[in-house]
Design a protein around this motif. Structure first.
Motif, PDB file in Angstrom:
ATOM      1  N   TYR A  71      92.572  12.341 131.904  1.00  0.00           N
ATOM      2  CA  TYR A  71      91.862  13.241 132.808  1.00  0.00           C
ATOM      3  C   TYR A  71      91.507  14.551 132.094  1.00  0.00           C
ATOM      4  O   TYR A  71      90.373  15.051 132.193  1.00  0.00           O
ATOM      5  CB  TYR A  71      92.731  13.521 134.027  1.00  0.00           C
ATOM      6  N   THR A  78      90.636  21.364 136.657  1.00  0.00           N
ATOM      7  CA  THR A  78      92.040  21.745 136.704  1.00  0.00           C
ATOM      8  C   THR A  78      92.342  22.538 137.963  1.00  0.00           C
ATOM      9  O   THR A  78      93.242  22.203 138.728  1.00  0.00           O
ATOM     10  CB  THR A  78      92.423  22.575 135.459  1.00  0.00           C
ATOM     11  N   GLY A  80      90.995  23.935 141.571  1.00  0.00           N
ATOM     12  CA  GLY A  80      89.923  23.657 142.510  1.00  0.00           C
ATOM     13  C   GLY A  80      90.120  24.211 143.905  1.00  0.00           C
ATOM     14  O   GLY A  80      89.370  23.850 144.804  1.00  0.00           O
ATOM     15  N   THR A  85      87.237  17.201 145.109  1.00  0.00           N
ATOM     16  CA  THR A  85      87.133  16.734 143.733  1.00  0.00           C
ATOM     17  C   THR A  85      87.430  15.240 143.695  1.00  0.00           C
ATOM     18  O   THR A  85      88.025  14.687 144.627  1.00  0.00           O
ATOM     19  CB  THR A  85      88.135  17.457 142.803  1.00  0.00           C
ATOM     20  N   ALA A  87      89.569  13.867 141.776  1.00  0.00           N
ATOM     21  CA  ALA A  87      91.020  13.699 141.658  1.00  0.00           C
ATOM     22  C   ALA A  87      91.680  13.772 143.026  1.00  0.00           C
ATOM     23  O   ALA A  87      92.573  12.976 143.345  1.00  0.00           O
ATOM     24  CB  ALA A  87      91.597  14.766 140.733  1.00  0.00           C
ATOM     25  N   LYS A  88      91.221  14.721 143.861  1.00  0.00           N
ATOM     26  CA  LYS A  88      91.794  14.830 145.207  1.00  0.00           C
ATOM     27  C   LYS A  88      91.427  13.608 146.050  1.00  0.00           C
ATOM     28  O   LYS A  88      92.260  13.075 146.785  1.00  0.00           O
ATOM     29  CB  LYS A  88      91.320  16.096 145.906  1.00  0.00           C
ATOM     30  N   GLY A 303      95.176  23.444 145.193  1.00  0.00           N
ATOM     31  CA  GLY A 303      94.415  22.312 144.676  1.00  0.00           C
ATOM     32  C   GLY A 303      94.699  22.059 143.211  1.00  0.00           C
ATOM     33  O   GLY A 303      93.850  22.292 142.349  1.00  0.00           O
ATOM     34  N   ASN A 304      95.918  21.609 142.906  1.00  0.00           N
ATOM     35  CA  ASN A 304      96.328  21.368 141.514  1.00  0.00           C
ATOM     36  C   ASN A 304      95.880  19.959 141.113  1.00  0.00           C
ATOM     37  O   ASN A 304      96.612  18.986 141.281  1.00  0.00           O
ATOM     38  CB  ASN A 304      97.847  21.530 141.396  1.00  0.00           C
ATOM     39  N   ASN A 305      94.678  19.861 140.574  1.00  0.00           N
ATOM     40  CA  ASN A 305      94.083  18.553 140.308  1.00  0.00           C
ATOM     41  C   ASN A 305      94.839  17.713 139.289  1.00  0.00           C
ATOM     42  O   ASN A 305      94.942  16.495 139.463  1.00  0.00           O
ATOM     43  CB  ASN A 305      92.617  18.732 139.913  1.00  0.00           C
ATOM     44  N   PHE A 308      97.302  15.962 141.237  1.00  0.00           N
ATOM     45  CA  PHE A 308      96.729  14.858 142.010  1.00  0.00           C
ATOM     46  C   PHE A 308      96.643  13.596 141.153  1.00  0.00           C
ATOM     47  O   PHE A 308      96.893  12.484 141.619  1.00  0.00           O
ATOM     48  CB  PHE A 308      95.327  15.209 142.510  1.00  0.00           C
TER      49      PHE A 308
END
Length: 422
Positions: A71, A78, A80, A85, A87-88, A303-305, A308
């Motif tokens: 990723y 990273t 968000g 996103t 990733a989310k 939002g710590n991608n 995720f």
């Protein structure tokens, strides 16, 4: 030179006196793989602490690490906030299909911030918003976090003392076994609720841990939890389960409340939900409770991608079938047997033991004995911490992915440490 002589000067001269774990384990760690940490001199330490429950799948789990590296190499987002996103989306779709739908859990998912106390704060805030009431009931020896709202629901006097302000709007009730069976479950609670002269304002919610980790590995019975859920329904109180440390498979099932067959109104989840030790937290709640206005509760790092990504990989790898659950429950019996044997031969030193899944506590007469056991275990290459109101309980929290040999090795070191200090 002894271990206590190792004092990295920069930590003592620059870092705050608030540091704690580094005092118990006075070495500088450099690497970590699986169930082991390595200090800068290459010495290996078997980790039965697991990031205070944040590393259920071990350090640098290779499957999760590969997903994260791929990723990052693709310049994935990273930071968000709460933007949408890929990733989310992947995480939400996987969490719904792997965790929620198979358990018939209807929850909405909220990202309240990166830590467990953020999830608890959001749960308390939502309960008060929805009900219009202020009072929350928590339990003796509870631990729910170190920010003010969570700390108000926490029982430990030393931790509460650091607040510097009053910690109001929380009423304490006895946890399961607190009164040693001398009173029927919830008799006092029921009486206070029924009596308009009791002084107990109608609570918005009750918050509970199914196993109190910091409180001393106090394990609530399934029937007690069912009784609590029934009490909450009858008196129109929301039931919040704090699964920050005991969720994500620590007790066997993904959620620690599954064994009791209850469905909480709100669930706080963190620690091992990212799978990799990356900060991430969830607040789960029934859809009809989702009465937030946009931005009414937020946080810069909700939002710590990368988290995720590793969380999705962890769910895909470990929770699409019951393999990890069944393995954890089988190992619980293994640990229980070993602690029973140890207690039998060291009855004058250890007092009792208790636990579920792969969280266990060995209780001693006082905190000095428990600390001595942990100190000796560290000298022998095993990381353990204490818990309980007097730090009288040695706490075992190995990675769920530890091998059978590693589990036996850790239990063997524990036994040697107890014998050494008895």
């Amino acid at each position: 030179m002894t271990l206590t002589d190792i004092a990295p000067s920069v930590f003592e001269t620059v870092e705050s006196e608030v540091r704690s774990y580094c005092r118990a384990w006075p070495v500088v760690f450099e690497q970590a793989r699986g169930s082991r940490l390595y200090d800068e001199h290459g010495r290996s330490y078997l980790d039965f602490f697991a990031g205070a429950g944040s590393l259920n799948y071990g350090h640098n789990n290779p499957v999760l690490k590969r997903a994260l590296l791929d990723y990052l190499a693709g310049d994935g987002v990273t930071h968000g906030l709460d933007m949408s996103t890929t990733a989310k989306r992947d995480f939400l779709e996987t969490f719904r299909s792997v965790v929620l739908e198979p358990r018939a859990l209807p929850y909405k998912v909220m990202f309240p911030g990166p830590t467990g106390t953020n999830a608890v704060e959001a749960a308390l805030k939502l309960a008060r918003k929805v009900t219009g009431r202020e009072t929350v009931v928590s339990f003796t020896n509870a631990f729910h976090g170190m920010s003010l709202g969570s700390l108000a629901a926490t029982g430990n006097a030393a931790k509460r003392a650091g607040a510097g302000v009053p910690l109001p709007h929380v009423t304490r009730m006895p946890y399961d076994h607190y009164l040693d069976g001398r009173m029927p479950d919830f008799l006092w609670f029921e009486r206070l609720l029924a009596d308009p002269g009791s002084g107990l304002d109608r609570p918005a919610a009750v918050i509970v841990e199914t196993v109190q980790g910091e409180g001393g590995i106090n394990v609530a019975r399934a029937e007690w939890l069912r009784g609590l859920a029934d009490l909450c329904r009858r008196h129109d109180m929301l039931l919040i389960v704090d699964d920050v440390q005991m969720g994500c498979g620590r007790t066997g099932d993904f959620f620690s409340f599954e064994e009791a067959g209850i469905t909480p109104d709100i669930v706080a989840l963190s620690k091992s939900i990212s799978g990799y030790g990356l900060p991430m937290a969830l607040c789960l709640f029934r859809p009809e409770l989702d009465q937030w206005q946009p931005g009414e509760h937020n946080g810069t790092f909700r939002g710590n991608n990368p988290a995720f990504v590793t969380a999705t990989a962890a769910l895909d790898t470990y929770w699409r079938d019951d393999t990890l659950r069944d393995r954890t429950l089988a190992r619980a019996a293994r640990v229980e047997g070993a602690l029973g044997d140890l207690l039998g031969e060291n009855g004058r030193s250890a007092v009792s033991f208790r636990g579920r899944g792969l969280v266990w506590g060995l209780e001693f007469a006082d905190g000095k004995q428990a600390a001595a056991v942990c100190r000796r275990a560290f000298e022998l290459g095993l990381l353990l911490e204490t818990s309980g109101p007097y730090d009288e309980v040695v706490k075992l929290l190995p990675p769920l992915t530890a091998t059978d040999d590693e589990l036996d090795e850790g239990l063997g070191i524990l036994a040697r440490s107890v014998r050494h200090t008895a």
